[in-house]
Design a protein around this motif. Structure first.
Motif, mmCIF file in Angstrom:
data_model
loop_
_atom_site.group_PDB
_atom_site.id
_atom_site.type_symbol
_atom_site.label_atom_id
_atom_site.label_comp_id
_atom_site.label_asym_id
_atom_site.label_seq_id
_atom_site.Cartn_x
_atom_site.Cartn_y
_atom_site.Cartn_z
ATOM 1 N N GLU A 40 29.311 37.923 24.520
ATOM 2 C CA GLU A 40 29.681 39.285 24.907
ATOM 3 C C GLU A 40 30.031 39.347 26.394
ATOM 4 O OE1 GLU A 40 26.871 42.294 23.841
ATOM 5 O OE2 GLU A 40 26.723 41.619 21.755
ATOM 6 N N ALA A 41 29.263 38.657 27.206
ATOM 7 C CA ALA A 41 29.539 38.657 28.645
ATOM 8 C C ALA A 41 30.912 38.049 28.932
ATOM 9 C CB ALA A 41 28.454 37.891 29.383
ATOM 10 N N ALA A 46 36.847 38.287 30.181
ATOM 11 C CA ALA A 46 38.232 38.060 29.744
ATOM 12 C C ALA A 46 39.022 39.356 29.718
ATOM 13 C CB ALA A 46 38.232 37.402 28.361
ATOM 14 N N ALA A 47 38.398 40.447 29.274
ATOM 15 C CA ALA A 47 39.088 41.733 29.201
ATOM 16 C C ALA A 47 39.459 42.240 30.590
ATOM 17 C CB ALA A 47 38.215 42.755 28.475
ATOM 18 N N VAL A 48 38.566 42.060 31.553
ATOM 19 C CA VAL A 48 38.865 42.492 32.921
ATOM 20 C C VAL A 48 40.004 41.663 33.502
ATOM 21 C CG1 VAL A 48 37.966 42.634 35.275
ATOM 22 C CG2 VAL A 48 36.549 43.390 33.350
ATOM 23 N N ALA A 49 39.963 40.358 33.310
ATOM 24 C CA ALA A 49 41.038 39.493 33.816
ATOM 25 C C ALA A 49 42.383 39.867 33.197
ATOM 26 C CB ALA A 49 40.696 38.039 33.521
ATOM 27 N N GLN A 50 42.358 40.213 31.918
ATOM 28 C CA GLN A 50 43.602 40.605 31.245
ATOM 29 C C GLN A 50 44.123 41.935 31.785
ATOM 30 O OE1 GLN A 50 43.217 41.076 26.992
ATOM 31 N NE2 GLN A 50 45.399 40.761 26.654
ATOM 32 N N ALA A 55 45.679 40.160 40.123
ATOM 33 C CA ALA A 55 44.603 39.991 41.105
ATOM 34 C C ALA A 55 44.384 38.519 41.408
ATOM 35 C CB ALA A 55 43.323 40.620 40.592
ATOM 36 N N ARG A 56 43.964 38.229 42.628
ATOM 37 C CA ARG A 56 43.785 36.842 43.048
ATOM 38 C C ARG A 56 42.478 36.242 42.514
ATOM 39 N NH1 ARG A 56 45.021 34.716 49.092
ATOM 40 N NH2 ARG A 56 47.078 35.258 48.318
ATOM 41 N N HIS A 57 41.434 37.055 42.422
ATOM 42 C CA HIS A 57 40.136 36.534 42.005
ATOM 43 C C HIS A 57 39.447 37.501 41.034
ATOM 44 C CE1 HIS A 57 40.393 33.610 45.289
ATOM 45 N NE2 HIS A 57 40.683 34.616 46.093
ATOM 46 N N HIS A 58 38.734 36.919 40.061
ATOM 47 C CA HIS A 58 37.843 37.667 39.174
ATOM 48 C C HIS A 58 36.494 36.949 39.212
ATOM 49 C CE1 HIS A 58 41.293 39.877 37.590
ATOM 50 N NE2 HIS A 58 41.892 38.718 37.363
ATOM 51 N N THR A 97 18.862 43.072 33.402
ATOM 52 C CA THR A 97 19.219 41.952 32.542
ATOM 53 C C THR A 97 20.102 42.472 31.413
ATOM 54 O OG1 THR A 97 18.389 39.990 31.389
ATOM 55 C CG2 THR A 97 17.214 42.061 31.020
ATOM 56 N N ASP A 98 20.607 41.545 30.594
ATOM 57 C CA ASP A 98 21.598 41.879 29.569
ATOM 58 C C ASP A 98 22.746 42.662 30.191
ATOM 59 O OD1 ASP A 98 20.161 40.529 27.700
ATOM 60 O OD2 ASP A 98 19.619 42.272 26.487
ATOM 61 N N VAL A 99 23.270 42.123 31.286
ATOM 62 C CA VAL A 99 24.307 42.809 32.056
ATOM 63 C C VAL A 99 25.256 41.775 32.652
ATOM 64 C CG1 VAL A 99 22.950 42.830 34.189
ATOM 65 C CG2 VAL A 99 24.664 44.611 33.800
ATOM 66 N N VAL A 100 26.529 42.161 32.770
ATOM 67 C CA VAL A 100 27.542 41.294 33.371
ATOM 68 C C VAL A 100 28.313 42.089 34.425
ATOM 69 C CG1 VAL A 100 29.171 41.837 31.486
ATOM 70 C CG2 VAL A 100 29.582 39.840 32.948
#
Length: 215
Positions: A40-41, A46-50, A55-58, A97-100
């Motif tokens: 899930e993390a 992947a969704a943010v990068a897409q 953007a230069r960095h994720h 916890t359980d967080v990304v």
């Protein structure tokens, strides 16, 4: 499945939040989201990068498990130790916890230096964490009990008064209540049911698991 012995409770966030900082013309966009597993993390990352292909960095960090045993971070091209690790330290410092966390950086043309990057990435996660609504999960023993209609509402009220969690209530020929109590309060719950139903109620024990106890 019953959980293995571990922390009695842990804290995570209720829903995803976003925060943005601008530092010397660079934009730092933090997306902070709940995640119950490494898959899930990584799906969130992947969704943010897409969503930000230019953007230069994720840069990323995540913490998983009631005992925060799984910890990962990634600098994604920033100098080693200047992004992912500071982000991870903020999550740990917040007791989550359980967080990304994903911090997307749009470079503004001004170099920040190692110290500046550490502060910027940490500050972006801190800003998102400040906006997040916290929720607490605690170790609870589940039970299911069938009750006459005359006893169902009274027992639900008893659960709420005692701080026990009513997981589910079904109304059929009888009222079926699935509830969860701290393991050390099992005897009290059984005694209260016996008193309420004149000994007729027979709670059936289920799993011991983590249950959301704050909303």
């Amino acid at each position: 499945m019953p959980v293995a012995p571990g922390p009695q409770q842990y804290t995570t966030i209720a829903a995803a939040v976003d925060a943005e900082l601008e530092i010397k013309r660079s934009r730092f966009l933090c997306h902070l989201a709940p995640a119950g597993s490494e898959d899930e993390a990584r799906a969130v990352i992947a969704a943010v990068a897409q969503a930000h292909p230019k953007a230069r960095h994720h840069c990323t960090a995540f913490v998983l498990g009631p005992d925060a045993a799984t910890q990962r971070s990634n600098d994604d091209g920033e100098p080693s130790g200047t992004a992912g690790r500071p982000m991870l330290e903020v999550l740990l410092g917040e007791g989550l916890t359980d967080v990304v966390a994903v911090v997307t950086r749009y470079f503004g043309g001004v170099l920040l230096g190692a110290g500046g990057l550490v502060r910027a990435y940490g500050a972006a996660v801190s800003a998102a964490a400040a906006e997040a609504r916290r929720v607490r999960y605690a170790l609870r023993q589940e039970f299911t009990v069938e009750l006459d209609y005359r006893w169902g509402p009274a027992f639900e009220a008893e659960c709420h008064a005692a701080g026990w969690t009513v997981v589910e209530t079904e109304y059929g020929e009888r009222v079926t209540v699935r509830f969860a109590v701290p393991p050390e309060q099992e005897k009290r719950a059984r005694e209260r049911l016996a008193d309420l139903s004149s000994g007729a109620a027979r709670p059936v024990a289920g799993e011991t698991r983590y249950v959301r106890v704050t909303s």
